[in-house]
Each structure stands twice: as C-alpha cells, then as structure tokens.
Design an enzyme around this catalytic site. Structure first.
Site, mmCIF file in Angstrom:
data_model
loop_
_atom_site.group_PDB
_atom_site.id
_atom_site.type_symbol
_atom_site.label_atom_id
_atom_site.label_comp_id
_atom_site.label_asym_id
_atom_site.label_seq_id
_atom_site.Cartn_x
_atom_site.Cartn_y
_atom_site.Cartn_z
ATOM 1 N N SER A 8 0.850 -1.194 0.000
ATOM 2 C CA SER A 8 0.000 0.000 0.000
ATOM 3 C C SER A 8 0.882 1.240 0.000
ATOM 4 O O SER A 8 1.746 1.397 0.870
ATOM 5 C CB SER A 8 -0.896 0.022 1.240
ATOM 6 O OG SER A 8 -1.495 1.294 1.392
ATOM 7 N N ASP A 35 -5.142 3.202 -1.611
ATOM 8 C CA ASP A 35 -6.165 3.612 -0.646
ATOM 9 C C ASP A 35 -6.666 5.010 -0.969
ATOM 10 O O ASP A 35 -5.923 5.991 -0.844
ATOM 11 C CB ASP A 35 -5.584 3.603 0.768
ATOM 12 C CG ASP A 35 -5.358 2.198 1.291
ATOM 13 O OD1 ASP A 35 -6.323 1.415 1.327
ATOM 14 O OD2 ASP A 35 -4.214 1.888 1.673
ATOM 15 N N HIS A 66 -8.906 0.620 -3.255
ATOM 16 C CA HIS A 66 -9.758 0.502 -2.067
ATOM 17 C C HIS A 66 -10.406 1.859 -1.809
ATOM 18 O O HIS A 66 -9.732 2.819 -1.414
ATOM 19 C CB HIS A 66 -8.878 0.060 -0.894
ATOM 20 C CG HIS A 66 -9.589 -0.030 0.414
ATOM 21 N ND1 HIS A 66 -8.903 -0.113 1.619
ATOM 22 C CD2 HIS A 66 -10.906 -0.062 0.743
ATOM 23 C CE1 HIS A 66 -9.767 -0.188 2.603
ATOM 24 N NE2 HIS A 66 -10.984 -0.144 2.099
ATOM 25 N N GLY A 142 -8.334 4.510 7.757
ATOM 26 C CA GLY A 142 -8.040 5.929 7.773
ATOM 27 C C GLY A 142 -6.578 6.279 7.874
ATOM 28 O O GLY A 142 -6.137 7.244 7.264
ATOM 29 N N GLY A 144 -2.357 4.754 8.147
ATOM 30 C CA GLY A 144 -1.368 3.691 8.165
ATOM 31 C C GLY A 144 -0.660 3.653 9.511
ATOM 32 O O GLY A 144 -0.741 4.587 10.303
ATOM 33 N N ASP A 175 -5.890 -6.224 5.605
ATOM 34 C CA ASP A 175 -5.258 -4.905 5.496
ATOM 35 C C ASP A 175 -5.194 -4.259 6.866
ATOM 36 O O ASP A 175 -6.226 -4.003 7.486
ATOM 37 C CB ASP A 175 -6.088 -4.032 4.539
ATOM 38 C CG ASP A 175 -5.508 -2.639 4.345
ATOM 39 O OD1 ASP A 175 -4.455 -2.340 4.918
ATOM 40 O OD2 ASP A 175 -6.127 -1.853 3.604
ATOM 41 N N GLY A 177 -1.666 -3.293 9.732
ATOM 42 C CA GLY A 177 -0.711 -3.794 10.703
ATOM 43 C C GLY A 177 -0.060 -5.101 10.311
ATOM 44 O O GLY A 177 0.372 -5.868 11.179
ATOM 45 N N SER A 198 3.058 0.114 6.167
ATOM 46 C CA SER A 198 4.131 0.664 7.008
ATOM 47 C C SER A 198 5.324 -0.265 7.116
ATOM 48 O O SER A 198 6.472 0.196 7.166
ATOM 49 C CB SER A 198 3.584 0.975 8.406
ATOM 50 O OG SER A 198 2.600 1.982 8.342
#
Length: 223
Positions: A8, A35, A66, A142, A144, A175, A177, A198
């Site tokens: 992402s 996103d 997304h 909302g 990352g 999606d 973590g 991340s």
C-alpha cells in the site's frame, strides 16, 4: 496456496514514489494497493483517480483500488478510467451494495467488498457469489501504521468457511498492521492477499523496499 502481496502506497514517500513502486515491483509484489480516502468516510485524505492514472502509465502490477469514500457509485467510472483492476467498496453505509458491486463488474473490473473490524460477515453472506474479493480490515480505516487487531482472526476463518460452503471463488484480503508474523497468522486463518504498508515503506530496518517485500514472501512460503 497462491499468496499475493499488495504493498500500500499510503505511507510511501511521494517525493520518491516512482523509485518506491519500482522497488516493490522488483521485490515480487503482485498488486499495488491504492487507498482512496475522502476525509469523511474515514479520517485523513489521500489521493484520487488522477494520481492513479499517472501511476498506471508506468506500473504493470494489478491495481487494487480501495475506496474509503462516501457515495462511491458516483466515482466508480473515474477509477475504472484511471486504470483500476480491482475496485473494493465498503459494506458500511452503502445501502445498495449489490447494485454497486454489479456496477463495478459491468465495467469488466473485479469487485471487492471491505468489512471494518466491527462489521460481521453476515453483511455480505448473500452477496458472496457475486464477489471477487472480500477485504477484512485488521485495523480501523483511515491511517497507516496502526497495530493489528488480533480479534479479527476468527472473522477471517468464518469468511473462509462461508466461501467454501457457498463454493465461491473469492480472494480473502487483509489490510492493517501486517508484518511477516501477522501475515502468517492471517494465512493460517484463510487469507491469501496481504496488504502491507508501514512494514514496507516506514520500516527503518529496511533501506531497500524490495527486501521488505521479500521478507513477507519468505514468511508465507514457510507455512
């Protein structure tokens, strides 16, 4: 299992976006997860179809778009024209979900539905055979960098059971973590598409984004 990795770009360095996307391509990414956030459906604002269109000209990956936006039906044609391959909308707040899914499919694009952590599988059980993918959010949408919510793991297993029961051909995407450890847990529960943000783009342990993607693949191959 044919696992797919979808970096992402939400937390990518947009000053060096071309370099970052090329790195994840070289690392073996399958999808590019895009996103789109409008600041209303979910906090923060990201980017829109113009940015996606500019990336599409230079990137061969599957574009996994997304939509975290209000009234996505108004904008689906824009994302189709921008080069989306998969368009995922949220179950929450979209009262005519069946209509929106078929709007996407009528443009010969794959259709997905996303479920927030508190949204039950029952929200899409009567739609499952019309879908190409279900995105199980493992954080609230909302931002990352949020920690993975482990209580979502049983929901992935429940979704897998529903898909098998209905003999549906549906990918299960997760999606939020996702690191190698969380990817393995989600895969064990039944997921096969892994959005990773991340861990790839903000992880100080990796100067090379290519290597970050490879570590996710290695964890999945070890299952």
């Amino acid at each position: 299992m044919n696992y797919k990795i979808a970096p992402s770009i939400l937390n990518a360095d947009f000053w060096n976006l071309e370099k970052e996307i090329k790195a994840v391509q070289c690392g073996g990414a399958d999808f590019l997860h895009l996103d789109v956030i409008d600041g209303q459906f979910a906090p923060s604002i990201s980017f829109g179809p113009t940015v996606i269109e500019s990336i599409r000209k230079h990137c061969h990956l599957v574009f996994d778009v997304h939509l975290m936006i209000h009234e996505p039906g108004k904008y689906i044609p824009d994302f189709v024209n921008a080069g989306a391959d998969i368009i995922t909308i949220h179950a929450e707040g979209n009262y005519h979900l069946h209509r929106l899914v078929h709007q996407i499919k009528s443009d010969n694009k794959k259709a997905g539905v996303a479920l927030n952590p508190a949204t039950p599988i029952s929200a899409i059980q009567y739609l499952i055979n019309d879908l190409d993918m279900v995105l199980v959010m493992t954080v609230n949408p909302g931002f990352g960098g949020q920690p993975f919510i482990p209580n979502v793991l049983p929901k992935i297993s429940e979704l897998k059971e529903l898909i098998e029961k209905k003999n549906a051909k549906v990918d299960i995407e997760v999606d939020g973590g996702i690191t190698p450890a969380e990817a393995k847990m989600c895969a064990d529960a039944g997921a096969n598409v892994f959005v990773v943000g991340s861990y790839i783009f903000k992880n100080k342990a990796f100067d090379d984004k290519k290597r970050a993607v490879e570590t996710i693949r290695e964890a999945l191959c070890a299952i």
